[in-house]
Motif scaffolding. Structure first.
Motif, PDB file in Angstrom:
ATOM      1  N   LEU A 296      19.122  25.373  44.488  1.00 49.97           N
ATOM      2  CA  LEU A 296      18.486  24.529  43.436  1.00 49.97           C
ATOM      3  C   LEU A 296      19.111  24.741  42.177  1.00 49.97           C
ATOM      4  O   LEU A 296      19.020  25.964  41.657  1.00 49.97           O
ATOM      5  N   PHE A 297      19.336  23.832  41.313  1.00 46.40           N
ATOM      6  CA  PHE A 297      19.940  23.954  40.324  1.00 46.40           C
ATOM      7  C   PHE A 297      18.759  23.435  39.009  1.00 46.40           C
ATOM      8  O   PHE A 297      18.025  22.719  39.259  1.00 46.40           O
ATOM      9  N   THR A 298      18.578  24.299  38.044  1.00 42.55           N
ATOM     10  CA  THR A 298      17.856  23.891  37.026  1.00 42.55           C
ATOM     11  C   THR A 298      18.566  23.942  35.534  1.00 42.55           C
ATOM     12  O   THR A 298      19.467  24.264  35.373  1.00 42.55           O
ATOM     13  N   ASN A 299      17.989  23.398  34.609  1.00 39.09           N
ATOM     14  CA  ASN A 299      18.476  23.221  33.153  1.00 39.09           C
ATOM     15  C   ASN A 299      17.747  24.158  32.352  1.00 39.09           C
ATOM     16  O   ASN A 299      16.427  24.549  32.226  1.00 39.09           O
ATOM     17  N   CYS A 300      18.461  25.170  31.854  1.00 37.96           N
ATOM     18  CA  CYS A 300      18.158  26.254  30.933  1.00 37.96           C
ATOM     19  C   CYS A 300      18.174  25.572  29.542  1.00 37.96           C
ATOM     20  O   CYS A 300      19.604  25.348  29.143  1.00 37.96           O
ATOM     21  N   SER A 301      17.406  25.336  28.581  1.00 36.94           N
ATOM     22  CA  SER A 301      17.343  24.688  27.617  1.00 36.94           C
ATOM     23  C   SER A 301      17.483  25.841  26.248  1.00 36.94           C
ATOM     24  O   SER A 301      16.680  26.672  26.301  1.00 36.94           O
ATOM     25  N   LEU A 302      18.480  25.797  25.551  1.00 35.47           N
ATOM     26  CA  LEU A 302      18.696  26.860  24.456  1.00 35.47           C
ATOM     27  C   LEU A 302      18.741  25.987  23.026  1.00 35.47           C
ATOM     28  O   LEU A 302      19.111  25.079  22.953  1.00 35.47           O
ATOM     29  N   HIS A 303      18.267  26.618  22.082  1.00 38.81           N
ATOM     30  CA  HIS A 303      18.122  26.109  20.854  1.00 38.81           C
ATOM     31  C   HIS A 303      18.660  27.076  19.892  1.00 38.81           C
ATOM     32  O   HIS A 303      18.374  28.131  19.685  1.00 38.81           O
ATOM     33  N   PHE A 304      19.651  26.621  19.045  1.00 42.86           N
ATOM     34  CA  PHE A 304      20.580  27.650  18.168  1.00 42.86           C
ATOM     35  C   PHE A 304      20.128  26.848  16.788  1.00 42.86           C
ATOM     36  O   PHE A 304      20.156  25.724  16.263  1.00 42.86           O
ATOM     37  N   GLU A 305      19.533  28.008  15.820  1.00 43.32           N
ATOM     38  CA  GLU A 305      19.777  27.468  14.373  1.00 43.32           C
ATOM     39  C   GLU A 305      20.885  27.737  13.793  1.00 43.32           C
ATOM     40  O   GLU A 305      21.805  28.656  14.216  1.00 43.32           O
ATOM     41  N   PRO A 306      21.133  27.232  12.573  1.00 45.69           N
ATOM     42  CA  PRO A 306      22.402  27.316  11.784  1.00 45.69           C
ATOM     43  C   PRO A 306      22.464  28.974  11.418  1.00 45.69           C
ATOM     44  O   PRO A 306      21.274  29.719  10.912  1.00 45.69           O
ATOM     45  N   GLY A 307      23.580  29.703  11.591  1.00 42.28           N
ATOM     46  CA  GLY A 307      23.748  31.051  11.466  1.00 42.28           C
ATOM     47  C   GLY A 307      23.541  31.901  12.871  1.00 42.28           C
ATOM     48  O   GLY A 307      23.911  31.407  13.652  1.00 42.28           O
ATOM     49  N   TRP A 308      23.173  33.115  12.918  1.00 43.18           N
ATOM     50  CA  TRP A 308      23.207  34.174  14.081  1.00 43.18           C
ATOM     51  C   TRP A 308      21.789  33.934  15.004  1.00 43.18           C
ATOM     52  O   TRP A 308      20.800  33.550  14.459  1.00 43.18           O
ATOM     53  N   ASN A 309      22.281  33.581  15.978  1.00 41.88           N
ATOM     54  CA  ASN A 309      21.175  33.501  17.199  1.00 41.88           C
ATOM     55  C   ASN A 309      21.689  34.279  18.371  1.00 41.88           C
ATOM     56  O   ASN A 309      22.637  34.704  18.758  1.00 41.88           O
ATOM     57  N   LEU A 310      20.507  35.099  18.669  1.00 36.55           N
ATOM     58  CA  LEU A 310      20.457  36.398  19.869  1.00 36.55           C
ATOM     59  C   LEU A 310      19.908  35.273  21.083  1.00 36.55           C
ATOM     60  O   LEU A 310      18.755  35.190  20.940  1.00 36.55           O
ATOM     61  N   PHE A 311      20.684  35.025  22.104  1.00 28.66           N
ATOM     62  CA  PHE A 311      20.125  34.589  23.306  1.00 28.66           C
ATOM     63  C   PHE A 311      20.704  35.157  24.372  1.00 28.66           C
ATOM     64  O   PHE A 311      21.775  35.936  24.431  1.00 28.66           O
ATOM     65  N   SER A 312      19.919  34.582  25.589  1.00 34.95           N
ATOM     66  CA  SER A 312      20.486  34.666  26.911  1.00 34.95           C
ATOM     67  C   SER A 312      20.248  33.682  27.967  1.00 34.95           C
ATOM     68  O   SER A 312      19.499  32.642  27.473  1.00 34.95           O
ATOM     69  N   PHE A 313      20.834  33.488  28.934  1.00 41.01           N
ATOM     70  CA  PHE A 313      20.806  32.587  29.753  1.00 41.01           C
ATOM     71  C   PHE A 313      19.547  32.507  30.864  1.00 41.01           C
ATOM     72  O   PHE A 313      19.370  33.521  31.289  1.00 41.01           O
ATOM     73  N   CYS A 314      18.924  31.407  30.867  1.00 41.26           N
ATOM     74  CA  CYS A 314      17.638  31.359  31.739  1.00 41.26           C
ATOM     75  C   CYS A 314      17.772  31.011  33.212  1.00 41.26           C
ATOM     76  O   CYS A 314      17.029  30.131  33.505  1.00 41.26           O
ATOM     77  N   ASN A 315      18.910  31.191  33.611  1.00 44.13           N
ATOM     78  CA  ASN A 315      19.383  30.929  35.004  1.00 44.13           C
ATOM     79  C   ASN A 315      20.590  31.846  35.452  1.00 44.13           C
ATOM     80  O   ASN A 315      21.166  32.383  34.458  1.00 44.13           O
ATOM     81  N   GLU A 316      20.848  31.459  36.506  1.00 38.75           N
ATOM     82  CA  GLU A 316      22.251  31.957  37.084  1.00 38.75           C
ATOM     83  C   GLU A 316      23.518  31.219  36.775  1.00 38.75           C
ATOM     84  O   GLU A 316      23.371  29.944  37.436  1.00 38.75           O
ATOM     85  N   LEU A 317      24.435  31.505  35.971  1.00 43.23           N
ATOM     86  CA  LEU A 317      25.384  30.638  35.750  1.00 43.23           C
ATOM     87  C   LEU A 317      26.259  30.529  36.994  1.00 43.23           C
ATOM     88  O   LEU A 317      26.797  31.273  37.570  1.00 43.23           O
ATOM     89  N   GLN A 318      26.635  29.357  37.096  1.00 42.65           N
ATOM     90  CA  GLN A 318      27.756  28.911  38.242  1.00 42.65           C
ATOM     91  C   GLN A 318      29.234  28.845  37.609  1.00 42.65           C
ATOM     92  O   GLN A 318      30.143  29.363  38.773  1.00 42.65           O
ATOM     93  N   GLU A 319      29.045  28.581  36.654  1.00 37.66           N
ATOM     94  CA  GLU A 319      30.527  28.507  35.617  1.00 37.66           C
ATOM     95  C   GLU A 319      30.617  29.814  34.747  1.00 37.66           C
ATOM     96  O   GLU A 319      29.447  29.994  33.957  1.00 37.66           O
TER      97      GLU A 319
END
Length: 220
Positions: free
Chosen positions: A50-73
């Motif tokens: 089952l695949f899902t979309n992890c939506s990420l939002h980046f502001e101009p400048g630095w952003n600390l993020f992680s993936f809200c799913n298991e990457l296939q690539e």
């Protein structure tokens, strides 16, 4: 003559489900295609992730993020292909030596070229960006934490209270930091504080976590 064949197929499906749960690969879909009488008496089973979309939002400048799913690539260029040319750096925290590795798309030699969905990353965006990352929905997860600072990912699309996230290693926990990209500043959560700047981890949040000793974060 078909009944024994169908019984065997259903037993096989139950074994698959059991093994997948043991490996902590939780969300699978099983469908059985019709079984036709053929000379070689063969049937078919389709197993789909089952695949899902992890939506990420980046502001101009630095952003600390992680993936809200298991990457296939895992290849960084492939994962971030949708925002190619819109970011300048990606930083990975090496918890073993407590320092950053810096990736630049302009460099011919980078310290890393793959992304790990167990980790959080800093990304320097040149503009405001929204991106969807395809992958499998996460189930129960484990994150190895080092003495000092680590950057475990938050792998879910629904929010959870910080006190729930840190419960599995509470005695070893000291700080959890998120980064407010809108003001380009860290926010620090302390278990000793009665007034913290945030109380939840949300979809796409990256984090710095400080532990007194090597330990394990368990997401249930």
């Amino acid at each position: 003559n078909q009944l024994p064949r169908l019984t065997k197929i259903y037993k096989f499906i139950l074994i698959i489900i059991y093994m997948k749960k043991e490996l902590i690969i939780i969300i699978i879909l099983l469908s059985i295609v019709p079984i036709y009488a053929q000379a070689n008496n063969e049937g078919s089973i389709i197993v789909e992730v089952l695949f899902t979309n992890c939506s990420l939002h980046f502001e101009p400048g630095w952003n600390l993020f992680s993936f809200c799913n298991e990457l296939q690539e895992k290849d960084l260029l492939q994962v971030l292909t949708e925002i190619n040319g819109k970011y300048r750096y990606v930083l990975h925290w090496d918890k073993a030596v407590q320092q950053f590795d810096i990736y630049s798309p302009r460099s011919e030699k980078n310290p890393f070229t793959n992304l790990d969905d167990n980790e959080s990353y800093f990304l320097y965006a040149l503009q405001e960006i929204d991106v969807k990352i395809n992958g499998a929905e996460a189930g129960p997860e484990l994150r190895d934490l080092a003495e000092g600072w680590s950057t475990p990912s938050y792998p879910y699309q629904k929010s959870r209270p910080v006190d729930v996230v840190i419960a599995s290693f509470y005695d070893q926990f000291r700080y959890l930091m998120k980064y407010d990209a809108s003001i380009q500043q860290f926010q620090i959560y302390s278990k000793l504080s009665n007034k913290n700047p945030f109380s939840t981890l949300n979809m796409g949040d990256g984090q710095f976590t400080y532990a007194y000793n090597d330990t394990t974060l368990t997401y249930l």
